[in-house]
Write a protein that holds these residues in place. Structure first.
Motif, PDB file in Angstrom:
ATOM      1  N   SER A 216       0.807  -1.221   0.000  1.00  0.00           N
ATOM      2  CA  SER A 216       0.000   0.000   0.000  1.00  0.00           C
ATOM      3  C   SER A 216       0.839   1.269   0.000  1.00  0.00           C
ATOM      4  CB  SER A 216      -0.934   0.004   1.216  1.00  0.00           C
ATOM      5  OG  SER A 216      -0.186  -0.063   2.429  1.00  0.00           O
ATOM      6  N   GLY A 217       2.032   1.217   0.585  1.00  0.00           N
ATOM      7  CA  GLY A 217       2.836   2.423   0.698  1.00  0.00           C
ATOM      8  C   GLY A 217       3.884   2.593  -0.379  1.00  0.00           C
ATOM      9  N   THR A 218       4.243   1.492  -1.076  1.00  0.00           N
ATOM     10  CA  THR A 218       5.263   1.576  -2.116  1.00  0.00           C
ATOM     11  C   THR A 218       4.699   1.191  -3.480  1.00  0.00           C
ATOM     12  OG1 THR A 218       6.960   0.975  -0.467  1.00  0.00           O
ATOM     13  CG2 THR A 218       7.587   0.860  -2.780  1.00  0.00           C
ATOM     14  N   LEU A 219       4.215  -0.040  -3.598  1.00  0.00           N
ATOM     15  CA  LEU A 219       3.697  -0.527  -4.876  1.00  0.00           C
ATOM     16  C   LEU A 219       2.513   0.307  -5.362  1.00  0.00           C
ATOM     17  CD1 LEU A 219       3.930  -2.858  -7.009  1.00  0.00           C
ATOM     18  CD2 LEU A 219       2.184  -4.061  -5.664  1.00  0.00           C
ATOM     19  N   ALA A 220       1.536   0.534  -4.495  1.00  0.00           N
ATOM     20  CA  ALA A 220       0.341   1.287  -4.899  1.00  0.00           C
ATOM     21  C   ALA A 220       0.680   2.733  -5.229  1.00  0.00           C
ATOM     22  CB  ALA A 220      -0.711   1.227  -3.791  1.00  0.00           C
ATOM     23  N   VAL A 221       1.565   3.341  -4.453  1.00  0.00           N
ATOM     24  CA  VAL A 221       1.970   4.722  -4.730  1.00  0.00           C
ATOM     25  C   VAL A 221       2.607   4.819  -6.115  1.00  0.00           C
ATOM     26  CG1 VAL A 221       3.609   6.523  -4.049  1.00  0.00           C
ATOM     27  CG2 VAL A 221       2.206   5.401  -2.323  1.00  0.00           C
ATOM     28  N   TYR A 222       3.405   3.818  -6.458  1.00  0.00           N
ATOM     29  CA  TYR A 222       4.086   3.846  -7.753  1.00  0.00           C
ATOM     30  C   TYR A 222       3.117   3.677  -8.913  1.00  0.00           C
ATOM     31  CZ  TYR A 222       7.229   2.539 -11.549  1.00  0.00           C
ATOM     32  OH  TYR A 222       7.881   2.480 -12.752  1.00  0.00           O
TER      33      TYR A 222
ATOM     34  N   ALA B  49      -0.206   3.862  -8.997  1.00  0.00           N
ATOM     35  CA  ALA B  49      -1.344   4.788  -9.038  1.00  0.00           C
ATOM     36  C   ALA B  49      -0.902   6.254  -9.080  1.00  0.00           C
ATOM     37  CB  ALA B  49      -2.254   4.559  -7.836  1.00  0.00           C
ATOM     38  N   ASP B  50       0.420   6.494  -9.097  1.00  0.00           N
ATOM     39  CA  ASP B  50       0.942   7.869  -9.117  1.00  0.00           C
ATOM     40  C   ASP B  50       0.347   8.707  -7.988  1.00  0.00           C
ATOM     41  OD1 ASP B  50       2.729   7.663 -11.316  1.00  0.00           O
ATOM     42  OD2 ASP B  50       1.064   7.859 -12.722  1.00  0.00           O
TER      43      ASP B  50
ATOM     44  N   ASP C 265      -1.859  16.363 -10.659  1.00  0.00           N
ATOM     45  CA  ASP C 265      -1.475  15.101 -11.285  1.00  0.00           C
ATOM     46  C   ASP C 265       0.029  14.920 -11.095  1.00  0.00           C
ATOM     47  OD1 ASP C 265      -4.052  14.540 -12.225  1.00  0.00           O
ATOM     48  OD2 ASP C 265      -3.743  15.779 -14.007  1.00  0.00           O
ATOM     49  N   VAL C 266       0.390  13.894 -10.362  1.00  0.00           N
ATOM     50  CA  VAL C 266       1.783  13.664  -9.986  1.00  0.00           C
ATOM     51  C   VAL C 266       2.252  12.330 -10.569  1.00  0.00           C
ATOM     52  CG1 VAL C 266       3.362  13.318  -8.032  1.00  0.00           C
ATOM     53  CG2 VAL C 266       1.509  14.997  -7.858  1.00  0.00           C
ATOM     54  N   THR C 267       3.489  12.288 -11.025  1.00  0.00           N
ATOM     55  CA  THR C 267       4.089  11.062 -11.549  1.00  0.00           C
ATOM     56  C   THR C 267       5.059  10.495 -10.519  1.00  0.00           C
ATOM     57  OG1 THR C 267       3.921  11.823 -13.840  1.00  0.00           O
ATOM     58  CG2 THR C 267       5.492  10.053 -13.392  1.00  0.00           C
ATOM     59  N   ALA C 268       4.912   9.233 -10.206  1.00  0.00           N
ATOM     60  CA  ALA C 268       5.818   8.575  -9.259  1.00  0.00           C
ATOM     61  C   ALA C 268       7.017   8.001 -10.004  1.00  0.00           C
ATOM     62  CB  ALA C 268       5.090   7.455  -8.515  1.00  0.00           C
TER      63      ALA C 268
END
Length: 307
Positions: free
Chosen positions: A135-141, A143-144, A183-186
């Motif tokens: 939830s804190g690493t994979l999803a952030v990446y 889902a941007d 809109d942010v890009t991870a």
């Protein structure tokens, strides 16, 4: 997009520490570092005075109707002199090229966020690390999703800065709200963030994380519950194959993000505990964060209490 634009770095903190020094050394002459504290601390005043004028102490005051972090960011945004903004935290190491790398990211693709890797500091937090990785690493990446620990954007990237700041003073999650305004890009670049320290603190964090998703992405929370229930059922019905599959999948996630921790082995028990943990977090009426207790009834209905 211009990489040389002067930058305001916003750093909410409870005192002067290594992070303040790390960032101060990375500033260009036109940049500024805003060290944002709830109150004026003599130790911070003295350290700020020992640096160039582009390092400033900003006193946020006590939060009313929002989290201390959201209040600090709102005050910092208003005090910042530049349009190019970087948010960060004081709980991870900022290498010498950290700020320049974020500048280059913005020049290439606009608003950009790095990724947290939460490293547990107590037995329960270490057990939860697979959950944090998902939830804190994979999803952030994928889902941007912006992470407030390392995000760069321009004021012009906000859909409505005035409305954003007004709502920031009525909610808990600074980055959760930023997700709705920009809109942010991870980028696939991680920072290790220590989390927990005691069983109570880890449970309070679990409640806060769940409540953030509940208020800012209720559809995502429903999907999370459905997947968690299906996964837990599979683990109970087919324990050995499920153990092998879940553990291998988590090992793959760890490898993909360069997480060198043995805690991927806890993926199976965490999968079994997912629904009870979710139910517990949703049932809680309040949680403690940074020395304050918050009652978060609706996205913009927050009461601050003594813990």
């Amino acid at each position: 997009m211009e990489a040389t634009a002067p930058t305001s770095v916003l750093l909410p903190t409870t005192g002067w520490g290594d992070t303040c020094e790390e960032i101060a050394e990375q500033l260009r002459p036109a940049d500024e570092l805003l060290v944002i504290c709830d109150r004026e601390l003599e130790s911070v005043v003295d350290r700020v005075a020992a640096h160039p004028a582009n390092v400033r102490l900003v006193v946020a005051g006590e939060p009313e109707g929002c989290s201390g972090k959201a209040n600090a960011i709102a005050v910092g945004m208003e005090a910042a002199e530049h349009d190019r903004i970087v948010w960060t935290d004081d709980d991870f190491h900022h290498p010498p090229d950290w700020l320049e790398t974020l500048r280059a990211d913005y020049a290439r693709q606009g608003p950009t966020t790095e990724l947290p890797v939460f490293v547990g500091q107590d037995p329960l937090a270490r057990l939860f690390e697979p959950t944090y990785a998902i939830s804190g690493t994979l999803a952030v990446y994928f889902a941007d999703i912006p992470w407030g620990g390392a995000v760069v954007f321009d004021r012009s990237d906000l859909a409505d800065e005035a409305a954003f700041l007004e709502e920031l003073r009525r909610t808990i999650s600074d980055d959760g709200l930023l997700m709705e305004y920009a809109d942010v890009t991870a980028v696939k670049r991680t920072r290790n963030v220590e989390i927990g320290g005691s069983t109570r603190e880890t449970l309070e964090n679990q409640v806060r994380f769940t409540q953030i998703v509940r208020h800012h992405d209720p559809t995502g929370l429903a999907a999370q519950a459905a997947v968690g229930a299906a996964l837990a059922a599979g683990c109970l019905l087919f324990p050995l194959p499920a153990f092998a599959l879940v553990t291998a999948a988590m090992a793959t996630v760890y490898a993909a993000f360069g997480i060198r921790r043995w805690t991927f082995l806890a993926a199976y028990p965490v999968a079994l505990a997912a629904i009870p943990l979710l139910s517990y977090a949703l049932a809680r009426r309040s949680f403690v964060w940074g020395g304050r207790r918050y009652r978060w009834r609706e996205k913009f209905d927050v009461t601050v209490e003594n813990p």
